[in-house]
Design an enzyme around this catalytic site. Sequence first.
Site, short mmCIF file in Angstrom:
data_model
loop_
_atom_site.label_atom_id
_atom_site.label_comp_id
_atom_site.label_asym_id
_atom_site.label_seq_id
_atom_site.Cartn_x
_atom_site.Cartn_y
_atom_site.Cartn_z
N HIS A 87 0.66 -1.41 0.21
CA HIS A 87 0.26 0.62 -0.38
C HIS A 87 1.15 1.05 -0.29
O HIS A 87 -0.02 2.52 -0.20
CB HIS A 87 -0.84 0.21 1.21
CG HIS A 87 -0.38 0.35 2.80
ND1 HIS A 87 -0.02 -0.92 3.24
CD2 HIS A 87 -0.25 1.43 3.00
CE1 HIS A 87 0.13 -0.09 4.58
NE2 HIS A 87 0.01 1.15 4.35
N ASP A 109 1.46 -7.47 2.24
CA ASP A 109 1.02 -6.19 1.88
C ASP A 109 2.43 -5.80 2.01
O ASP A 109 3.83 -5.13 2.55
CB ASP A 109 0.36 -5.68 3.01
CG ASP A 109 0.31 -4.39 2.51
OD1 ASP A 109 0.58 -3.57 1.86
OD2 ASP A 109 -0.58 -3.36 3.79
N SER A 150 3.99 2.40 8.61
CA SER A 150 3.79 1.31 7.58
C SER A 150 5.36 1.11 7.05
O SER A 150 6.03 2.26 6.50
CB SER A 150 2.34 1.65 6.38
OG SER A 150 1.55 0.85 7.07
N1 ARG Z 1 -4.53 0.20 7.62
C1 ARG Z 1 -2.40 0.65 7.12
C2 ARG Z 1 -1.85 2.04 7.17
O1 ARG Z 1 -3.07 3.35 7.74
C3 ARG Z 1 -3.67 0.27 5.44
C4 ARG Z 1 -3.93 0.98 4.65
C5 ARG Z 1 -3.75 0.49 3.35
N2 ARG Z 1 -5.09 -0.59 3.13
C6 ARG Z 1 -6.42 -0.14 2.68
N3 ARG Z 1 -6.61 -1.33 1.61
N4 ARG Z 1 -6.97 0.56 2.16
O2 ARG Z 1 -2.28 2.56 5.88
N1 ASP Z 2 -1.47 1.10 7.74
C1 ASP Z 2 -0.48 2.12 8.43
C2 ASP Z 2 0.69 3.22 7.74
O1 ASP Z 2 0.28 3.16 6.73
C3 ASP Z 2 0.27 2.38 9.98
C4 ASP Z 2 -0.89 1.71 10.93
O2 ASP Z 2 -1.57 3.19 11.09
O3 ASP Z 2 -0.87 1.28 11.87
O4 ASP Z 2 1.13 3.97 8.20
#
Ligand code: ARG
Ligand code: ASP
Length: 727
Positions: A86, A222, A653
């Site tokens: 991502h 990921d 991330s």
């Molecule tokens: N929650 C994670 C972060 O804050 C991964 C986000 C990417 N994945 C998604 N399905 N949008 O960045």
């Molecule tokens: N998914 C998040 C990021 O892209 C990480 C988090 O918020 O825990 O940095």
Amino acid sequence: MIKRSISLILFSFLLLVRLSAGEGMWLPLLLRALNEKEMKSMGMKISAEDIYSINKGSLKDAIVHFGGGCTSEIISPQGLLLTNHHCGYGYIQSHSSIEQNLLRDGFWARNHAEELRCEGLTATLIVRMEDVTAQVLDGVGPTWKENDRRNRIDENIQKIKPRIVRLEDQDVFIRGFYNNNQYFAFVTEVFRDVRLVGTPPEAIGKFGADTDNWVWPRHTGDFSLFRIYAGKDNRPAPFDPANKPYVPKHFLPISLKGVREGDFTMVFGFPGRTNQYLTREGARQMVEVLNPVRIAQRDRALKIMDRKMRADAGTKIQYAPKYAGIANAWKKWIGENLGMRITGGLDRKAEQDSLFQARVSADPRFAPYANLVADLEDRYRRLEPFAHAREYYLETFHRNLDLVDFYQMVSGLINTYEGRGEEAFDKRRKEIRDLATAYYRDVNMDIDQEIFVSLGKEFYANVNPAFIYSHFRDLLERHGGDMDRMAAELYSSSLLTRPDALAALMDKPYAEWIRAVREDPVVKFYEEMKFYLDSDLNRMCSGFEDEIAELRRSHMAALIEVFPERRFYPDANSTLRVTYGKVEGYYPKDGVHYLNQTYLDGVMEKYVPGDYEFDVPKKLQQLYREKDYGPYGENGKMPLAFIGSNHTTGGNSGSPAIDAHGNLVGLNFDRVWEGTMSDINYDRSICRNIMVDARYILFIIDKFAGASWLVDEMKLVGLNKKLRKRK
Ligand code: ARG
Ligand code: ASP
């Protein structure tokens, strides 16, 4: 009195214990003083000097700020970079089309020549950090107003920067810590030739997509691979096909040994922003006033996009990154509110406020701090109606629409003309012409208009009429109060919504150009809004916010003084931090216990043939059926992801999860839903970060993609050589 101080001591002891495992985002250069002992007691075998050193290669030399928003790490002597799928998403998308769909099919370069250039992507290494508080605050009076203080600090920073010792091609920036009570300078090296090396298909890299996002148990691979290229002498250089893979001072070996419950882990990266020391009122405003506005508006925008994306493959490619970005924050805010509720987060904030207050009243030396909490509450209360309306403006007309970006291109051009004259304008309008053409590729104005209507209605129904700017109200009235008609007219009569019309506009010299622009209904709509916000709503907000910033700075300093037995870590600010904890499961709710590890089996449990989020590539199914895991499996199963009590946030991330010996065992990519409130209220009972198991990453690269040349350049620890040969 005696009784009270005993309970005080006990309570602060509890705080100390609570903080002691998991919580905190620590400064690498202070680890020896503040954390090393504890880290060792938790099982760490390396030293603080091995993690951060300016005298020798250390772990920090492998940690790379990826494009400013994510973290990545170097995992080979040839500058191979590991980050999340991502995080690389936008770059993968930019190389994708319906004919050659890297998002859907994945991509694996077979040699260096096939690696893909990623324009605009930067990879930043930290050379060194140093405390510059005294110089930054030089001449700043203790009672100065926020504005004067800021100006003086900016001046000081301009003076200090050139004096920081560094090589000619190194950069420097200065950041405030502990709510601007302390300042550090960072010397960095920014590499601008970064290329895409490999990515699994979305069905692996984004498996579970938005349904599983922020959720445990998780089965997302990921990750993606990039490579840093350097110029002559291994130094940063602009893109050039002749550049060579960067040779790092340090790269992370990868351990195949896996993790067990209770194992020490640390996460090293660039956490973006947290607000750990909010008083109760600050936290309440976020949870009860701002989050609900954001959630409600995004609910609507997302439903519209989702419907269109499911109906059309082209729209899916266009809107996928946009959707992911909007959905990500939306779901996090929902989780944040949930976590605050189930852990009694606001009550805990209130407890901490009263503990602080009790200490302050007990000691005359602390008299100046007596009103801090109350003053903060007062300012937050007064800010609230304005902040509520502003949030509605942002969520309705800025963050979830594309229209505004086109307006901003145009208004930027007006500024160019007014600031730098006709020649600069002429140059810039041609650039904008090309920029806009590229930009339209990812926009569908019909969808944008539908979102405008839906959010606009919500805005009109919920914002205090006193805060609705008159141009909007007049316009709506002229359309008989019908938002659909108003939007249809705006979108159809503007030059900004049609690529050909905008291109023709950008061919005009200034006099003609400005006449057309001034008449454009969308430009007018946003210009009037901007005028109102600047002269009224935003001005009111920043007045209170300046006072809040000042009070929070004093409050932070007071906390440190009033609780000398506590260790304080500064809130995240996109600078390099170390956080550490243990591999551990948790109890998300009554009667449920989550284990710390998932396996490929879970992918097959979730598998829905042909589904948008839960489809599984044939090849992966086959490897699963044949249990063909090479040296990466464990007891006949393929480990996939694990969780731990490392305190992370957005920006972490792509950070490496590092074991007791300094080897990479996982790749951080998310947090569990119940625990996303860790940004304002870390609670070890439910705050967990989620990591892809390093063995799954290698399995995908090697067995799934057959890109073993990449595995060959890595250093694997605990590899059963015979097994790998047999694969
Ligand atoms: N929650 C994670 C972060 O804050 C991964 C986000 C990417 N994945 C998604 N399905 N949008 O960045
Ligand atoms: N998914 C998040 C990021 O892209 C990480 C988090 O918020 O825990 O940095």
